[in-house]
Scaffold this motif. Structure first.
Motif, mmCIF file in Angstrom:
data_model
loop_
_atom_site.group_PDB
_atom_site.id
_atom_site.type_symbol
_atom_site.label_atom_id
_atom_site.label_comp_id
_atom_site.label_asym_id
_atom_site.label_seq_id
_atom_site.Cartn_x
_atom_site.Cartn_y
_atom_site.Cartn_z
ATOM 1 N N ASP A 1 47.968 41.371 29.853
ATOM 2 C CA ASP A 1 48.142 41.296 31.297
ATOM 3 C C ASP A 1 48.976 40.057 31.625
ATOM 4 N N ALA A 2 49.566 40.054 32.760
ATOM 5 C CA ALA A 2 50.301 38.897 33.288
ATOM 6 C C ALA A 2 50.113 38.889 34.800
ATOM 7 N N PHE A 3 49.715 37.719 35.352
ATOM 8 C CA PHE A 3 49.410 37.671 36.783
ATOM 9 C C PHE A 3 49.580 36.232 37.276
ATOM 10 N N GLU A 4 49.712 36.113 38.578
ATOM 11 C CA GLU A 4 49.947 34.805 39.200
ATOM 12 C C GLU A 4 48.610 34.108 39.440
ATOM 13 N N VAL A 5 48.569 32.790 39.195
ATOM 14 C CA VAL A 5 47.404 31.945 39.461
ATOM 15 C C VAL A 5 47.868 30.824 40.402
ATOM 16 N N PRO A 6 46.905 30.023 40.937
ATOM 17 C CA PRO A 6 47.307 29.022 41.941
ATOM 18 C C PRO A 6 48.429 28.088 41.508
ATOM 19 N N ASP A 7 48.480 27.695 40.260
ATOM 20 C CA ASP A 7 49.495 26.725 39.814
ATOM 21 C C ASP A 7 50.597 27.360 38.975
ATOM 22 N N GLY A 8 50.716 28.691 38.976
ATOM 23 C CA GLY A 8 51.772 29.315 38.174
ATOM 24 C C GLY A 8 51.421 30.748 37.781
ATOM 25 N N TRP A 9 51.650 31.034 36.502
ATOM 26 C CA TRP A 9 51.413 32.382 35.984
ATOM 27 C C TRP A 9 50.564 32.301 34.720
ATOM 28 N N MET A 10 49.783 33.321 34.487
ATOM 29 C CA MET A 10 48.976 33.385 33.259
ATOM 30 C C MET A 10 49.288 34.698 32.535
ATOM 31 N N VAL A 11 49.500 34.597 31.226
ATOM 32 C CA VAL A 11 49.733 35.764 30.363
ATOM 33 C C VAL A 11 48.632 35.791 29.325
ATOM 34 N N MET A 12 48.030 36.946 29.113
ATOM 35 C CA MET A 12 46.965 37.050 28.099
ATOM 36 C C MET A 12 47.157 38.290 27.240
ATOM 37 N N ILE A 13 46.790 38.143 25.982
ATOM 38 C CA ILE A 13 46.792 39.239 25.018
ATOM 39 C C ILE A 13 45.461 39.185 24.285
ATOM 40 N N GLY A 14 44.761 40.301 24.201
ATOM 41 C CA GLY A 14 43.455 40.312 23.549
ATOM 42 C C GLY A 14 43.218 41.564 22.731
ATOM 43 N N ARG B 1 39.267 42.086 30.234
ATOM 44 C CA ARG B 1 40.509 41.911 31.002
ATOM 45 C C ARG B 1 40.225 41.495 32.434
ATOM 46 N N TYR B 2 39.319 42.200 33.103
ATOM 47 C CA TYR B 2 39.111 41.916 34.517
ATOM 48 C C TYR B 2 38.295 40.652 34.741
ATOM 49 N N THR B 3 37.408 40.287 33.796
ATOM 50 C CA THR B 3 36.703 39.013 33.905
ATOM 51 C C THR B 3 37.683 37.852 33.797
ATOM 52 N N LEU B 4 38.574 37.930 32.794
ATOM 53 C CA LEU B 4 39.567 36.875 32.626
ATOM 54 C C LEU B 4 40.500 36.803 33.829
ATOM 55 N N ARG B 5 40.928 37.937 34.294
ATOM 56 C CA ARG B 5 41.865 37.967 35.419
ATOM 57 C C ARG B 5 41.229 37.373 36.676
ATOM 58 N N THR B 6 39.991 37.791 36.956
ATOM 59 C CA THR B 6 39.334 37.307 38.170
ATOM 60 C C THR B 6 39.051 35.808 38.086
ATOM 61 N N ALA B 7 38.490 35.391 36.944
ATOM 62 C CA ALA B 7 38.147 33.968 36.796
ATOM 63 C C ALA B 7 39.398 33.100 36.827
ATOM 64 N N ALA B 8 40.435 33.533 36.153
ATOM 65 C CA ALA B 8 41.657 32.725 36.123
ATOM 66 C C ALA B 8 42.322 32.663 37.497
ATOM 67 N N ALA B 9 42.316 33.795 38.209
ATOM 68 C CA ALA B 9 42.952 33.808 39.532
ATOM 69 C C ALA B 9 42.209 32.907 40.509
ATOM 70 N N LEU B 10 40.867 32.837 40.400
ATOM 71 C CA LEU B 10 40.078 32.033 41.321
ATOM 72 C C LEU B 10 40.074 30.558 40.940
ATOM 73 N N LEU B 11 39.994 30.281 39.633
ATOM 74 C CA LEU B 11 39.804 28.910 39.182
ATOM 75 C C LEU B 11 41.087 28.272 38.663
ATOM 76 N N GLY B 12 42.050 29.115 38.265
ATOM 77 C CA GLY B 12 43.340 28.582 37.818
ATOM 78 C C GLY B 12 43.294 27.883 36.482
#
Length: 421
Positions: free
Chosen positions: A360-373, A390-401
Motif C-alpha cells: 500500500d502507499a498513502f499520505e500521512v501528516p508529514d509525507g507519504w508511507m509505503v508498506m510491503i508485507g 494492512r488496514y491496521t497499519l494504514r489507520t494507525a499510520a494515518a492518525l499518528l504519522g
C-alpha cells in the motif's frame, strides 16, 4: 496288409473328426489351394453357417465378405495375412488376434487365430489346420478397463474440463464406438457441444453442421423425457426412427447419410442436477452396441461428471481467491510528488488459494508511507490477517504519522487475536 493299413488310417480320420467336432474352439482344415476341406460345428457357427456342410460349400471369398475384419490395432485385415494362408506359403506364423464384425447382424467378435501345417496323404500335399478361439469377452473387458483407466488419468490430470472431455472423446473412438460426443447443459437449457470425435474429419464437419442447424434444448419432448429418466439409454437406430427424429427433409437426409446404427446416451449428473450428455454411436456396417456396453458408458459418464464438478469448484474457488486478493491491494498506487512508483502482483501458484502478500502507499501528516508485507500461510485465515494488517497499519499510520508506532499497534492487535508478533 495295404488294405488293413488303409482301413486303419480311415478309422483314425473318423476318430479325429469326432474329437474335433466336440471341441468348443472352431477348427478348420484348408487344402493347398486354400479351400476348406474340414470344419467342426463350432467353426460353422462362428462363420455364420447353420451346418458344416453349408460352410464347406461356401466359397472362401464369400465367407470373407460376410465380415468386416480388423487387426488388433484397428487396421483393415488383409486376408493374405491370415495364419492359414501363411502356412500354405511355407511360413510359420504367430497367432493373430482378429476383430471381426458380421456385416448382416453387427455382431462383433474377437478371435485368436492359430494355424499349423499338416502333411496329408501319400502325395504329401500341404494342408493348414486352423484353430480359432473366441476371446471376445476377455478382449472387451480388457478394452473397457484400459479405456476407463486412461480416461480416469486424463480427467484427473487437468482442471480444464472442456479440453479434457475432448481428449476422452477421442480416446473412445474407435475402440468403443465410431462416434463420441459430449454436450454440456447451459443455464438457458440449450445443450452446448464441447467435444465430438470420429476417425474421419469429414464426419466431424457434418456433426458441426448438425449442431449449428439443429440445436437441442432440454425442453424438447424427447430430450426432456430422457433427462428425466436419469438412466443410460441403448438404442438400435432404424430408418423409421430416423424419420421420426428428423425435423425436416434436409435433417433426415443428413442423418441417413451418416449411416447411424446404434447409440448409447448417458446423462452426466451431479446428484439431481444434469450437467450434460455423453453419447456413443456406431455407424455403417460396424458393430452394434450391446447391453454389456452400457455399464462402460455409464462409468465413463460418472467419471466425467466428477471431473466437471471438480473443475467448476476449482473455478469458483479461484475466482473467489482472485476477488479477495484484489480487494486486499489498492487498485492503483497514488501519485507521489517527486517519486515514480508502480506495482505488479503475480501469485506464486495457481492452486486457487489466496496468499498473504500485501502492499500500500498513502499520505500521512508529514509525507507519504509505503508498506510491503507478507502474512505466512495461504487461504482464508491468511487473507483475514492480511486485511487486518494492512488496514491496521494504514489507520494507525494515518492518525499518528509514525511507522514505528503503527507497527506497535499492529503487534498489539495480533496479540489480542492470539497471534505472535
Amino acid at each position: 496288409m495295404g488294405e488293413e493299413r488303409e482301413g486303419a488310417v480311415e478309422l483314425g480320420v473318423e476318430e479325429l473328426a469326432a474329437a474335433l467336432g466336440s471341441l468348443a474352439a472352431a477348427v478348420t482344415v484348408q487344402d493347398g489351394r486354400g479351400r476348406l476341406v474340414y470344419a467342426n460345428q463350432a467353426a460353422a457357427e462362428l462363420l455364420g453357417c447353420s451346418s458344416t456342410e453349408e460352410l464347406l460349400a461356401t466359397p472362401p471369398a464369400e465367407l470373407i465378405q460376410r465380415f468386416e475384419s480388423f487387426t488388433e490395432d484397428g487396421a483393415p485385415l488383409d486376408p493374405d495375412a491370415l495364419p492359414g494362408r501363411r502356412v500354405l506359403r511355407g511360413e510359420e506364423p504367430e497367432p493373430l488376434l482378429v476383430r471381426a464384425i458380421n456385416r448382416a447382424t453387427g455382431e462383433e467378435r474377437w478371435q485368436m487365430v492359430k494355424a499349423s501345417a499338416v502333411p496329408a496323404g501319400a502325395g504329401g500335399e500341404l494342408r493348414a489346420i486352423n484353430i480359432i478361439e473366441d476371446v471376445t469377452q476377455t478382449k472387451r473387458t480388457e478394452i473397457a478397463q484400459r479405456m476407463l483407466a486412461e480416461a480416469g488419468d486424463e480427467l484427473a490430470a487437468s482442471l480444464d474440463y472442456e479440453s479434457t472431455l475432448r481428449r476422452v472423446a477421442r480416446m473412445a473412438v474407435p475402440r468403443f464406438a465410431d462416434w463420441c460426443a459430449v454436450s454440456m447443459l447451459r443455464p438457458d437449457g440449450w445443450l452446448e457441444p464441447v467435444a465430438v470425435a470420429h476417425s474421419d474429419p469429414a464426419k466431424i464437419a457434418i456433426a458441426d453442421e448438425l449442431r449449428e442447424r439443429y440445436p437441442v434444448h432440454a425442453s424438447d419432448p424427447e430430450m426432456s423425457e430422457f433427462l428425466a429418466s436419469a438412466e443410460p439409454e441403448l438404442t438400435e437406430i432404424t430408418p423409421d426412427m430416423l424419420r421420426e427424429t428428423a425435423r425436416d427433409e434436409e435433417h433426415h437426409r443428413i442423418l441417413s447419410d451418416l449411416g447411424l446404427r446404434s447409440a448409447i446416451r448417458v446423462p452426466m449428473r451431479a446428484g439431481s442436477d444434469v450437467l450434460g450428455v455423453i453419447t456413443f454411436v456406431t455407424t455403417g456396417e460396424g458393430r452394434l452396441l450391446r447391453p454389456e456396453d452400457v455399464d462402460v458408458a455409464a462409468e465413463l459418464a460418472r467419471r466425467a461428471s466428477v471431473a466437471i464438478l471438480n473443475a467448476r469448484l476449482f473455478d469458483d474457488r479461484s475466482r473467489a481467491a482472485v476477488t479477495l486478493e484484489e480487494a486486499l491491494r489498492p487498485p492503483m498506487l497514488p501519485e507521489i510528488p517527486g517519486w515514480a512508483s508502480d506495482g505488479f502482483y503475480e501469485p506464486a501458484s495457481d492452486g486457487g488459494e489466496v496468499g498473504g502478500d500485501f502492499y500500500d502507499a498513502f499520505e500521512v501528516p508529514d509525507g507519504w508511507m509505503v508498506m510491503i508485507g507478507d502474512v505466512g500461510g495461504r487461504g482464508v485465515e491468511a487473507a483475514a490477517l492480511t486485511a487486518m494488517a494492512r488496514y491496521t497499519l494504514r489507520t494507525a499510520a494515518a492518525l499518528l504519522g509514525d511507522p514505528v508506532i503503527a507497527l506497535q499497534e499492529l503487534n498489539a492487535a495480533l496479540l489480542d487475536r492470539g497471534h505472535g508478533a
